[in-house]
Write an enzyme that holds these catalytic residues in place. Structure first.
Site, PDB file in Angstrom:
ATOM      1  N   GLY A  28      35.947  66.029  30.443  1.00 14.23           N
ATOM      2  CA  GLY A  28      34.678  65.839  31.130  1.00 14.23           C
ATOM      3  C   GLY A  28      34.778  65.954  32.642  1.00 14.23           C
ATOM      4  O   GLY A  28      35.848  65.784  33.226  1.00 14.23           O
ATOM      5  N   ASN A  29      33.647  66.254  33.260  1.00 15.96           N
ATOM      6  CA  ASN A  29      33.561  66.341  34.710  1.00 15.96           C
ATOM      7  C   ASN A  29      32.124  66.142  35.167  1.00 15.96           C
ATOM      8  O   ASN A  29      31.183  66.421  34.410  1.00 15.96           O
ATOM      9  CB  ASN A  29      34.137  67.666  35.234  1.00 15.96           C
ATOM     10  CG  ASN A  29      33.920  68.821  34.287  1.00 15.96           C
ATOM     11  OD1 ASN A  29      32.831  69.365  34.216  1.00 15.96           O
ATOM     12  ND2 ASN A  29      34.957  69.175  33.532  1.00 15.96           N
ATOM     13  N   SER A  85      38.727  71.715  37.046  1.00 13.88           N
ATOM     14  CA  SER A  85      38.935  73.119  36.703  1.00 13.88           C
ATOM     15  C   SER A  85      37.628  73.815  36.338  1.00 13.88           C
ATOM     16  O   SER A  85      37.553  75.048  36.300  1.00 13.88           O
ATOM     17  CB  SER A  85      39.924  73.244  35.539  1.00 13.88           C
ATOM     18  OG  SER A  85      39.417  72.577  34.394  1.00 13.88           O
ATOM     19  N   GLU A  86      36.576  73.024  36.058  1.00 11.37           N
ATOM     20  CA  GLU A  86      35.273  73.585  35.714  1.00 11.37           C
ATOM     21  C   GLU A  86      34.350  73.681  36.928  1.00 11.37           C
ATOM     22  O   GLU A  86      33.132  73.841  36.794  1.00 11.37           O
ATOM     23  CB  GLU A  86      34.589  72.724  34.638  1.00 11.37           C
ATOM     24  CG  GLU A  86      35.390  72.516  33.371  1.00 11.37           C
ATOM     25  CD  GLU A  86      35.427  73.745  32.470  1.00 11.37           C
ATOM     26  OE1 GLU A  86      35.085  74.850  32.947  1.00 11.37           O
ATOM     27  OE2 GLU A  86      35.805  73.598  31.298  1.00 11.37           O
ATOM     28  N   HIS A 105      29.276  67.194  32.420  1.00  7.10           N
ATOM     29  CA  HIS A 105      29.888  67.862  31.269  1.00  7.10           C
ATOM     30  C   HIS A 105      30.685  66.835  30.472  1.00  7.10           C
ATOM     31  O   HIS A 105      31.582  66.183  31.012  1.00  7.10           O
ATOM     32  CB  HIS A 105      30.802  68.984  31.756  1.00  7.10           C
ATOM     33  CG  HIS A 105      31.647  69.611  30.691  1.00  7.10           C
ATOM     34  ND1 HIS A 105      31.178  69.882  29.422  1.00  7.10           N
ATOM     35  CD2 HIS A 105      32.943  70.024  30.698  1.00  7.10           C
ATOM     36  CE1 HIS A 105      32.138  70.440  28.705  1.00  7.10           C
ATOM     37  NE2 HIS A 105      33.232  70.524  29.458  1.00  7.10           N
ATOM     38  N   HIS A 107      32.488  65.569  26.454  1.00  3.66           N
ATOM     39  CA  HIS A 107      33.094  65.980  25.189  1.00  3.66           C
ATOM     40  C   HIS A 107      32.826  64.886  24.148  1.00  3.66           C
ATOM     41  O   HIS A 107      33.728  64.459  23.440  1.00  3.66           O
ATOM     42  CB  HIS A 107      34.597  66.184  25.349  1.00  3.66           C
ATOM     43  CG  HIS A 107      34.974  67.400  26.132  1.00  3.66           C
ATOM     44  ND1 HIS A 107      36.199  68.014  26.008  1.00  3.66           N
ATOM     45  CD2 HIS A 107      34.299  68.127  27.058  1.00  3.66           C
ATOM     46  CE1 HIS A 107      36.271  69.056  26.828  1.00  3.66           C
ATOM     47  NE2 HIS A 107      35.121  69.133  27.472  1.00  3.66           N
ATOM     48  N   HIS A 167      33.424  73.574  22.369  1.00  2.00           N
ATOM     49  CA  HIS A 167      33.773  72.962  23.652  1.00  2.00           C
ATOM     50  C   HIS A 167      33.124  71.602  23.872  1.00  2.00           C
ATOM     51  O   HIS A 167      33.793  70.588  23.791  1.00  2.00           O
ATOM     52  CB  HIS A 167      33.408  73.927  24.784  1.00  2.00           C
ATOM     53  CG  HIS A 167      33.997  73.574  26.104  1.00  2.00           C
ATOM     54  ND1 HIS A 167      34.263  74.504  27.072  1.00  2.00           N
ATOM     55  CD2 HIS A 167      34.364  72.391  26.642  1.00  2.00           C
ATOM     56  CE1 HIS A 167      34.786  73.931  28.137  1.00  2.00           C
ATOM     57  NE2 HIS A 167      34.846  72.631  27.894  1.00  2.00           N
TER      58      HIS A 167
END
Length: 202
Positions: A28-29, A85-86, A105, A107, A167
């Site tokens: 997650g981000n 990284s996203e 984001h 998961h 994803h």
């Protein structure tokens, strides 16, 4: 909000989403777009750090091209955190949607299970105005790639939440709370849909 307040909010929401089980491990981000002295910037969670314990000091500030700015030194006179990284996925959404100020984001397990199965999640009452009866599925692309960034940005041109095949979930909003609550609500919607399917099968 200023940079300090935004970093504190991102850290607090990160910790909350982890406690809710929506961002297990180091997944997650979260990001927020803001302006400072007329310059657009994005505050985003760091790479390789669990949202369970991320602190305001670890939040990374980047420009709209993903370059780190506003370095803050820690007690060891270092600032070695890298943006998620996203980061380019977040930036692409912001560039496509001037109204969006935050991207989250997750998961979350049930909603992500639907994403891996390629099954659309129904958009239940509680999301706000329902223009689409399901949460759109975005084609798979490897995490952290420009292909994924492009796919997500295209999928969110007229949507506030999408499901990424194989994803997870991405939501956006006019503020951080709005985006975060959407990810929480979609997980509850996925649970309801899953339970309903089990009951209906008997």
């Amino acid at each position: 909000m200023n940079k300090k307040e935004i970093s504190e909010s991102i850290a607090a929401v990160s910790n909350y989403l982890y406690e809710k089980g929506l961002v297990p491990g180091k997944s997650g981000n979260i990001s927020c777009k803001f302006s400072e002295n007329g310059v657009k910037k994005v505050a985003i969670t760091p790479s390789g750090v669990s949202l369970k314990s991320v602190t305001p000091e670890e939040i990374v500030i980047v420009d709209m091209d993903g370059n780190k700015i506003d370095e803050v030194m820690n007690q060891n006179n270092k600032r070695d955190k890298k943006p998620s990284s996203e980061v380019f996925m977040h930036l692409k959404v912001y560039k496509n949607r001037n109204d969006v100020k935050s991207v989250v984001h997750t998961h979350s397990p049930i909603a992500t299970g639907f994403a891996f199965a390629g099954v659309e999640i129904k958009r239940l009452e509680g999301f706000g105005p329902i223009e689409n009866t399901v949460i759109p599925l975005v084609d798979y692309a490897a995490p952290g790639t420009m292909d994924l960034a492009e796919n997500v940005a295209k999928g969110m041109e007229k949507e506030d939440i999408v499901s990424l095949k194989n994803h997870g979930i991405v939501a956006c909003g006019e503020n951080l709370d709005e985006a975060a609550l959407l990810t929480e609500f979609v997980e509850e919607s996925a649970k309801i849909q899953f339970v309903t399917s089990l009951i209906s099968a008997n």
